[in-house]
Design a protein around this motif. Sequence first.
Motif, short mmCIF file in Angstrom:
data_model
loop_
_atom_site.label_atom_id
_atom_site.label_comp_id
_atom_site.label_asym_id
_atom_site.label_seq_id
_atom_site.Cartn_x
_atom_site.Cartn_y
_atom_site.Cartn_z
N GLN A 121 0.83 -1.21 0.00
CA GLN A 121 0.00 0.00 0.00
C GLN A 121 0.87 1.26 0.00
OE1 GLN A 121 -3.48 -0.75 -0.29
NE2 GLN A 121 -2.36 -2.68 -0.45
N ARG A 122 2.01 1.20 0.67
CA ARG A 122 2.92 2.35 0.69
C ARG A 122 3.65 2.50 -0.65
NH1 ARG A 122 4.44 -0.21 5.52
NH2 ARG A 122 6.57 -0.63 4.78
N ILE A 398 -4.71 1.05 -5.30
CA ILE A 398 -5.05 1.97 -6.39
C ILE A 398 -6.27 2.82 -6.02
CG2 ILE A 398 -5.88 2.12 -8.77
CD1 ILE A 398 -2.94 1.37 -8.61
N SER A 399 -7.26 2.19 -5.40
CA SER A 399 -8.54 2.85 -5.15
C SER A 399 -8.61 3.56 -3.80
CB SER A 399 -9.68 1.83 -5.23
OG SER A 399 -9.53 0.86 -4.17
N GLY A 400 -7.75 3.18 -2.86
CA GLY A 400 -7.85 3.71 -1.51
C GLY A 400 -9.06 3.18 -0.77
N ASP A 401 -9.51 1.99 -1.13
CA ASP A 401 -10.69 1.37 -0.51
C ASP A 401 -10.25 0.58 0.71
OD1 ASP A 401 -12.88 -0.22 0.18
OD2 ASP A 401 -13.45 -0.62 -1.90
N ILE A 402 -10.47 1.13 1.91
CA ILE A 402 -10.00 0.47 3.12
C ILE A 402 -10.75 -0.82 3.40
CG2 ILE A 402 -11.51 1.70 4.74
CD1 ILE A 402 -9.05 1.84 6.65
N ASP A 403 -11.99 -0.92 2.97
CA ASP A 403 -12.73 -2.17 3.16
C ASP A 403 -12.14 -3.29 2.31
OD1 ASP A 403 -14.56 -1.09 5.00
OD2 ASP A 403 -15.77 -0.27 3.38
N LEU A 404 -11.75 -2.97 1.09
CA LEU A 404 -11.11 -3.97 0.24
C LEU A 404 -9.74 -4.35 0.82
CD1 LEU A 404 -11.18 -5.68 -2.31
CD2 LEU A 404 -10.24 -3.73 -3.57
N LEU A 405 -9.04 -3.38 1.38
CA LEU A 405 -7.76 -3.67 2.03
C LEU A 405 -7.95 -4.66 3.17
CD1 LEU A 405 -4.75 -3.20 2.59
CD2 LEU A 405 -5.41 -1.14 3.88
#
Length: 488
Positions: A121-122, A398-405
């Motif tokens: 992510q970083r 890519i999306s910044g979707d924390i739920d997907l993370l």
Amino acid sequence: MSFKIAIIGAGSVGFTKKLFTDILCVPEFKDIEFALTDVSEHNLQMIKAILDRIVEANRLPTKVTATTDRRKALEGARYVISCVRVGGLEAYADDIRIPLKYGIDQCVGDTICAGGILYGQRNIPVILDFCKDIREVAETNVKFLNYANPMAMNTWAAIEYGKVDTVGLCHGVQHGAEQIAEVLGAKSRQELDYVCSGINHQTWFIDLRLNGRPIGKDELVAAFEAHPVYSQQEKLRIDVLKRFGVYSTESNGHLSEYLPWYRKRPDEITRWIDMSDWIHGETGGYLRYSTETRNWFETEYPQFLEAASKPIDPEKRSNEHASHILEALETNRVYRGHFNVKNDGVITNLPQDAIVESPGFVDRFGINMAAGITLPEACAATCISSINVQRMSVHAAISGDIDLLKLAVLHDPLVGAVSTPEEVWQMVDEMVVAQAAWLPQYAHAVPAARERLSTSQVKTREWAGAARRSVRSIEELRAEKTALAQVG
């Protein structure tokens, strides 16, 4: 020949020096330019002084420049090499420390598992920035050589979203082959021929031949179990060999954290690892090693600078792929290696969008992969588990979707074997908050994550791990090196 190579993250001093001297072992490359770039001016000046000393000592016309202006370094580059660690050791410490609070004991934490996913992510937003600059200011047919971990995620993002011709490079296959050659009693590495295929850090020796003779599972198991050192250092790896029928490229410690079986019970971990060196399974072993190495370099820098005055010896050229790929592309001297590329038919029973590591040949026409390889079913199943995690992790980055993370972390094999969904959700919140400075795509999610942490009822513990060692002082390292030199 005259062309430009840009090295991003050149402050990775030891590795940059190795790549530099390897490339200069190619006689045709003496007139090229190396453009070094890093976020640390201090590190840049240290490595530039070393490389300048090498050039001077060998009376070469090679040009070395150094700048914190990445775009300037990339201007006109034919090749770009990345060996970055976004967040440095500070963020890396959180990759190890925070998951331990939830019972997740990692040795390295740079590929998948909780630490590797957050590392990705970083890195991925920064990789895409690299790619934008590469497209805009580098040579038209530039090739991007990625050495940075998490290898598969970074390469996936560069190819799929960065739209740059990218190959991922690692040395795990070479190291595994060296072990196999040794246990089989080969007089040289050239006696061993092999096909190794899979995904980075989960690649498998699916065909082994010693002087043309096929080597089967039973012979290989017996050879490893008879070896006085590897029989102790690679216990987990040998167990996987017995059950899967093929040997993994990756070290005991690395392999242990990609699987759900060997590190999930704290009282079982020490059964499968060896503490003679960090790479065999020590908790946070690579973090300790990296910290000690950095401290040692800073303290002993004058010795490193002095050593740079020695002549380059082509006989000591390493087996890192970069110099051999460049040599093949520029001179048409064919090179065979194992490379990380988008699957697209290379391995029949892995997803086609995945980044796979498999054999290929390089000449002036480019990197040409051997296609149509089929992995043993157990190897494919293990790889697919990791690929699913990698895919979600890349999309989340890519999306910044924390739920997907959170879903990506939940589906990680070791995390899933250790932690409950509630623990995973809280752990990801804690890691995102702790690493917010390097996660711009999650800036919108940080306030809510911080609020959830303030009211959470999920219990954690302060745990050093099953097999943790403290970072050694310079004095301790010096005493150990002196003792080893006396034994030698």
